[in-house]
Design a protein around this motif. Sequence first.
Motif, PDB file in Angstrom:
ATOM      1  N   TYR A 109       0.857  -1.190   0.000  1.00  0.00           N
ATOM      2  CA  TYR A 109       0.000   0.000   0.000  1.00  0.00           C
ATOM      3  C   TYR A 109       0.891   1.237   0.000  1.00  0.00           C
ATOM      4  N   LEU A 110       0.729   2.104  -0.986  1.00  0.00           N
ATOM      5  CA  LEU A 110       1.461   3.366  -1.030  1.00  0.00           C
ATOM      6  C   LEU A 110       0.487   4.499  -0.754  1.00  0.00           C
ATOM      7  N   LEU A 111       0.733   5.240   0.338  1.00  0.00           N
ATOM      8  CA  LEU A 111      -0.175   6.287   0.803  1.00  0.00           C
ATOM      9  C   LEU A 111       0.505   7.637   0.604  1.00  0.00           C
ATOM     10  N   GLY A 112      -0.031   8.437  -0.302  1.00  0.00           N
ATOM     11  CA  GLY A 112       0.646   9.647  -0.735  1.00  0.00           C
ATOM     12  C   GLY A 112       0.545  10.821   0.217  1.00  0.00           C
ATOM     13  N   TRP A 113       1.422  11.788   0.000  1.00  0.00           N
ATOM     14  CA  TRP A 113       1.446  13.017   0.796  1.00  0.00           C
ATOM     15  C   TRP A 113       0.425  14.016   0.256  1.00  0.00           C
ATOM     16  N   ALA A 114       0.112  15.022   1.046  1.00  0.00           N
ATOM     17  CA  ALA A 114      -0.806  16.064   0.605  1.00  0.00           C
ATOM     18  C   ALA A 114      -0.213  16.786  -0.600  1.00  0.00           C
ATOM     19  N   GLY A 115      -0.981  16.891  -1.655  1.00  0.00           N
ATOM     20  CA  GLY A 115      -0.502  17.530  -2.868  1.00  0.00           C
ATOM     21  C   GLY A 115       0.104  16.586  -3.873  1.00  0.00           C
ATOM     22  N   ALA A 116       0.278  15.307  -3.509  1.00  0.00           N
ATOM     23  CA  ALA A 116       0.845  14.324  -4.432  1.00  0.00           C
ATOM     24  C   ALA A 116      -0.181  13.949  -5.494  1.00  0.00           C
ATOM     25  N   SER A 117       0.302  13.451  -6.610  1.00  0.00           N
ATOM     26  CA  SER A 117      -0.558  12.905  -7.656  1.00  0.00           C
ATOM     27  C   SER A 117      -0.229  11.423  -7.816  1.00  0.00           C
ATOM     28  N   ASP A 118      -1.101  10.704  -8.504  1.00  0.00           N
ATOM     29  CA  ASP A 118      -0.823   9.291  -8.735  1.00  0.00           C
ATOM     30  C   ASP A 118       0.439   9.109  -9.567  1.00  0.00           C
ATOM     31  N   ILE A 178       3.071  -1.373   4.201  1.00  0.00           N
ATOM     32  CA  ILE A 178       2.602  -0.006   4.000  1.00  0.00           C
ATOM     33  C   ILE A 178       3.817   0.883   3.759  1.00  0.00           C
ATOM     34  N   HIS A 179       3.766   1.682   2.709  1.00  0.00           N
ATOM     35  CA  HIS A 179       4.808   2.669   2.404  1.00  0.00           C
ATOM     36  C   HIS A 179       4.087   4.012   2.326  1.00  0.00           C
ATOM     37  N   CYS A 180       4.286   4.863   3.331  1.00  0.00           N
ATOM     38  CA  CYS A 180       3.546   6.118   3.386  1.00  0.00           C
ATOM     39  C   CYS A 180       4.501   7.306   3.398  1.00  0.00           C
ATOM     40  N   PHE A 181       3.947   8.482   3.072  1.00  0.00           N
ATOM     41  CA  PHE A 181       4.762   9.669   2.858  1.00  0.00           C
ATOM     42  C   PHE A 181       4.228  10.858   3.657  1.00  0.00           C
ATOM     43  N   ASN A 235       3.143  13.557   6.672  1.00  0.00           N
ATOM     44  CA  ASN A 235       2.017  13.397   7.580  1.00  0.00           C
ATOM     45  C   ASN A 235       0.737  13.030   6.841  1.00  0.00           C
ATOM     46  N   GLY A 236       0.634  13.448   5.578  1.00  0.00           N
ATOM     47  CA  GLY A 236      -0.551  13.107   4.806  1.00  0.00           C
ATOM     48  C   GLY A 236      -0.739  11.613   4.672  1.00  0.00           C
ATOM     49  N   GLY A 237       0.353  10.887   4.447  1.00  0.00           N
ATOM     50  CA  GLY A 237       0.281   9.436   4.377  1.00  0.00           C
ATOM     51  C   GLY A 237       0.267   8.789   5.746  1.00  0.00           C
ATOM     52  N   ALA A 238       0.969   9.406   6.712  1.00  0.00           N
ATOM     53  CA  ALA A 238       1.056   8.823   8.049  1.00  0.00           C
ATOM     54  C   ALA A 238      -0.281   8.858   8.776  1.00  0.00           C
ATOM     55  N   VAL A 239      -1.081   9.911   8.540  1.00  0.00           N
ATOM     56  CA  VAL A 239      -2.412   9.976   9.150  1.00  0.00           C
ATOM     57  C   VAL A 239      -3.267   8.816   8.649  1.00  0.00           C
ATOM     58  N   VAL A 240      -3.229   8.557   7.338  1.00  0.00           N
ATOM     59  CA  VAL A 240      -3.983   7.428   6.779  1.00  0.00           C
ATOM     60  C   VAL A 240      -3.421   6.112   7.309  1.00  0.00           C
ATOM     61  N   TYR A 241      -2.096   6.027   7.421  1.00  0.00           N
ATOM     62  CA  TYR A 241      -1.460   4.809   7.961  1.00  0.00           C
ATOM     63  C   TYR A 241      -2.005   4.465   9.336  1.00  0.00           C
ATOM     64  N   LYS A 242      -2.154   5.453  10.190  1.00  0.00           N
ATOM     65  CA  LYS A 242      -2.652   5.188  11.543  1.00  0.00           C
ATOM     66  C   LYS A 242      -4.010   4.505  11.505  1.00  0.00           C
ATOM     67  N   TRP A 243      -4.942   5.067  10.735  1.00  0.00           N
ATOM     68  CA  TRP A 243      -6.280   4.487  10.679  1.00  0.00           C
ATOM     69  C   TRP A 243      -6.263   3.144   9.948  1.00  0.00           C
ATOM     70  N   LEU A 244      -5.463   3.040   8.902  1.00  0.00           N
ATOM     71  CA  LEU A 244      -5.401   1.796   8.139  1.00  0.00           C
ATOM     72  C   LEU A 244      -4.797   0.676   8.973  1.00  0.00           C
ATOM     73  N   ALA A 245      -3.744   0.985   9.734  1.00  0.00           N
ATOM     74  CA  ALA A 245      -3.109  -0.033  10.580  1.00  0.00           C
ATOM     75  C   ALA A 245      -4.074  -0.540  11.648  1.00  0.00           C
ATOM     76  N   GLU A 246      -4.870   0.354  12.204  1.00  0.00           N
ATOM     77  CA  GLU A 246      -5.860  -0.074  13.188  1.00  0.00           C
ATOM     78  C   GLU A 246      -6.893  -0.993  12.548  1.00  0.00           C
TER      79      GLU A 246
END
Length: 328
Positions: A39-48, A109-112, A114-125
């Motif tokens: 799972y790659l979780l992007g940062w705020a402002g990132a594009s695919d 999970i590979h996140c970027f 705080n934008g990705g880390a916030v999603v990581y927290k909820w996803l990991a739970e």
Amino acid sequence: MSARSGRRLLDDQDELEYNITFPTCTVMDDSDAKEPVVYLLGWAGASDKHLAKYSAIYEQEGYVTLRYIAPEDVIFLLSKDTINTAKDTSNKLVQLLDDYDLRENPVLIHCFSNGGAVVYKWLAEAFLEQNVNIVGVIIDSGPAKLTFLNLLMAIYFSQRPKGMTRILHYIYRFLATNLTDYLTFSMDERLYFYEQLLSSKTFLWPHLYLYSTNDGVMPKAEILEMVESRKAAGCSIVRCHDFVTSPHVSHLKFHKEDYINLCLQFLEDSLKIFDGEDIDEITGTNRHQTSSVDPPTKSRPYSEGSPSTSQRKSSLRLRRTSQSDSKL
């Protein structure tokens, strides 16, 4: 590779947009081992398009990748509604494992930022609640405390390409939304996500933190504080690497070879631990050479009955064949 783009309705108005890529079928193999899902979780402002450069690292190894970028409102305009949306989105991201018959596969999970880390927290739970085979997490350029200054820096970084008007727009909306909510809603779930990660006693899988002294958005000291907290919590692997010179979420661009080696070595070692194998953390004698990695706490397996790493690598010759499509 076979790529799929997806869009899943969350309710009458909101949608989940993601991209998933499967390796192409080549040689049949009798092994029951499952290829990893990243799972790659992007940062705020990132594009695919940005995330695709990172997913290519894993796709070239024969792994399944799933890319997702949270809406900027969820990241910057934290409120009761956006938190509920984030939790609902995390459950939908987990549901994709069932939709694509990947429930038994190991997941990284590979996140970027705080934008990705916030999603990581909820996803990991959600992963823990639903017994997903999470094998580790890589956090690039984060996490950091959601202080007012850090949030302003993140808004500036993510909106800068869109112009000063866009920056001022989000600063205004952030202030208008949060100054009111501060008076009526507990900050524990919103602005204390960093502290919750810091004190977590359940996120004990392997961790790799990739950061830079030259990062002007995420303070290095807060990332290192998180590193030490994960070591103290007893995580099976805790590694970190300072690229020194590269800007925020730009380590792959300026240190491509080192970045790729660090990620692949970490995933390889995380799979070994998941499979119940031992690794040599001190000498680092695996095929992807690493550098400047802090020694972690003693590794220990946290899953039994999984195929061995050698079996898994052999089974990666068996690729899933699928045609490009879209879920709308």
